[in-house]
Design a protein around this motif. Structure first.
Motif, PDB file in Angstrom:
ATOM      1  N   SER A   9      38.165 -32.944  11.827  1.00  0.00           N
ATOM      2  CA  SER A   9      37.230 -32.004  11.889  1.00  0.00           C
ATOM      3  C   SER A   9      36.673 -32.007  10.402  1.00  0.00           C
ATOM      4  CB  SER A   9      37.464 -30.763  12.304  1.00  0.00           C
ATOM      5  OG  SER A   9      38.271 -29.985  11.319  1.00  0.00           O
ATOM      6  N   LYS A  10      35.633 -31.306  10.150  1.00  0.00           N
ATOM      7  CA  LYS A  10      35.082 -31.112   8.766  1.00  0.00           C
ATOM      8  C   LYS A  10      35.977 -30.240   7.884  1.00  0.00           C
ATOM      9  CE  LYS A  10      30.206 -31.645   9.968  1.00  0.00           C
ATOM     10  NZ  LYS A  10      28.649 -31.039  10.227  1.00  0.00           N
ATOM     11  N   GLN A  23      34.957 -37.008  10.813  1.00  0.00           N
ATOM     12  CA  GLN A  23      34.099 -36.125  10.378  1.00  0.00           C
ATOM     13  C   GLN A  23      34.795 -35.525   9.020  1.00  0.00           C
ATOM     14  OE1 GLN A  23      32.249 -33.242  13.283  1.00  0.00           O
ATOM     15  NE2 GLN A  23      33.409 -34.325  14.895  1.00  0.00           N
ATOM     16  N   ARG A  43      36.377 -34.901   5.213  1.00  0.00           N
ATOM     17  CA  ARG A  43      35.780 -35.408   3.959  1.00  0.00           C
ATOM     18  C   ARG A  43      36.931 -36.440   3.383  1.00  0.00           C
ATOM     19  NH1 ARG A  43      37.553 -32.878  -1.083  1.00  0.00           N
ATOM     20  NH2 ARG A  43      38.537 -31.072   0.156  1.00  0.00           N
ATOM     21  N   ASN A  61      29.724 -36.272   1.521  1.00  0.00           N
ATOM     22  CA  ASN A  61      30.945 -35.208   0.946  1.00  0.00           C
ATOM     23  C   ASN A  61      32.092 -36.096   0.381  1.00  0.00           C
ATOM     24  OD1 ASN A  61      29.531 -33.055   1.321  1.00  0.00           O
ATOM     25  ND2 ASN A  61      30.037 -33.020   3.248  1.00  0.00           N
TER      26      ASN A  61
END
Length: 420
Positions: A109-110, A175, A177, A245
């Motif tokens: 995940s983010k 997703q 970084r 990012n």
């Protein structure tokens, strides 16, 4: 200096260059903030296992993941899995490793962080052929590239457009970084070219790959040609929002290593000159140019005064003329250099900083003004060896191979030419 002490001197410069490329220092100074979620490590290259071990020593927190390295280059790690695969020609173990890396990051995940440890050799270690191509096709592509004489940057443009993991695709598949920590073996240190940039996109296109294939008359499988002519070969570009990012840092490079070697030479009382950290071209041709400079110094004390050591890095290439020959680009450079300095008081060390020159067990070779005479005394013809891409046989016969074993890093070629 005698030949023996000259070789000790040259070997000390190589050792210092390798020490300067120790990934621990660069990784420690570029650590990111811990994420809210998980920290996952992925990586590929001939020094990736050592980079993983270095990260574990300096990271204060939980991490897990997987990296792939060349057979025999693994090391013990606590939480990061090490997979070994074939280099310079891919194999099934590398294919499995590519799937494993993609699966490792796909569902993140983010809130998660991916730390990608990337260094030279990753292109061959990450075979991931696209639909319509098989592993055998990718092996054939790599063999054609290795025999072509194309510079590494051009080879990697082709590779990244015939892959589902290179050309930024690994980073684009998550997703999370992504922070890439890179040991550069690429002249000019373009991060997108190291290991064909699995986590770093660039501006090259499949049309560039098609032009390179034509320029170097690459004998690619039909499936590869058809893929390059389809939109499916398009890689994500640098302005793709999926990378917004992400960050990267070069943690070791040829330039830093050459500076360290130069300082070591001066401490031992020998002036050092760095010619370039990004020399490319056919190994035997580069040897002729550098030999001419060395002979000019030996005979006329210009453009530098002797004693002096000429240092250079980068990545030369070899156009295969004999598939049965043994020896890498540094052995080929050293043999061509030996022929060009025959009878001169010049000593040479040419070696790959990862410890392996080509596919044999040596990092490179020593050469000097008496190398040709010694090879001939063994009943071998230096010219025939060079024409047959068989430098290994000549240097092995006279005991002048330079053997270090895996060094744990890779900032490409190291050449030191001592004019006494």
């Amino acid at each position: 200096m005698t030949i023996s002490t000259s070789r000790d001197f040259l070997a000390s410069l190589f050792d210092e260059a390798v020490r300067a490329a120790d990934p621990v220092t660069g990784i420690r100074s570029n650590l990111p903030e811990k994420p809210k979620g998980r920290t996952i490590v992925i990586g590929a290259g001939k020094g990736a296992a050592q980079m993983a071990k270095a990260l574990e020593t300096v990271w204060d927190g939980k991490l897990e993941g997987v990296v792939v390295t060349r057979y025999g280059y693994g090391c013990e790690t606590r939480n990061i899995d090490i997979i070994e695969a074939s280099h310079p020609v891919p194999d099934a173990a590398g294919f499995v490793a590519s799937r494993r890396l993609l699966d490792t990051v796909r569902d993140l995940s983010k809130d998660d962080l991916v730390i990608a440890l990337i260094c030279g050799g990753g292109s061959a270690l990450l075979p991931a052929p696209p639909a319509g191509m098989t592993l055998d096709h990718e092996i054939a592509v790599n063999e054609a590239l290795l025999a072509s004489g194309a510079p590494i940057s051009a080879m990697n443009v082709v590779r990244k457009h015939l892959s589902t993991i290179k050309g930024g695709r690994l980073a684009a598949s998550t997703q999370a970084r992504v922070l890439s920590l890179i040991v550069s073996d690429i002249p000019g240190d373009n991060p997108a070219h190291v290991a064909s940039g699995p986590t770093i996109p660039d501006r090259s296109t499949r049309h560039d790959a098609i032009k390179i294939a034509a320029q170097y008359a690459l004998k690619l499988p039909r499936a590869a040609i058809e893929h390059l002519h389809s939109e499916a070969a398009d890689a994500p570009l640098v302005d793709d929002p999926v990378f917004v990012n992400n960050r990267h840092h070069i943690v070791a490079s040829a330039g830093v290593s050459l500076e360290a070697a130069a300082r070591m030479a001066r401490r031992q009382g020998v002036e050092a000159v760095i010619l370039s950290d990004s020399i490319e071209g056919e190994a035997r041709d580069v040897a002729l140019v550098l030999a001419a400079i060395a002979r000019e110094i030996e005979a006329r004390n210009r453009p530098f005064s002797k004693p002096v050591v000429l240092l250079s890095g980068g990545e030369t290439t070899v156009t295969l003329r004999n598939k049965g020959g043994k020896g890498g680009r540094n052995g080929e450079f050293a043999l061509a250099m030996a022929m060009a300095i025959d009878g001169y008081e010049i000593d040479v060390l040419a070696a790959d900083t990862d410890g392996i020159d080509g596919s044999e067990n040596n990092a490179g070779a020593f050469a000097d003004g008496g190398t040709v005479k010694r090879i001939r005394a063994m009943g071998l013809d230096p010219r025939r060896l060079l024409d047959g891409n068989d430098s290994y046989l000549g240097f092995a016969a006279i005991g002048d191979l330079f053997e270090t074993g895996p060094t744990g890093t890779n900032v490409n070629d190291f050449r030191a030419i001592l004019v006494r």
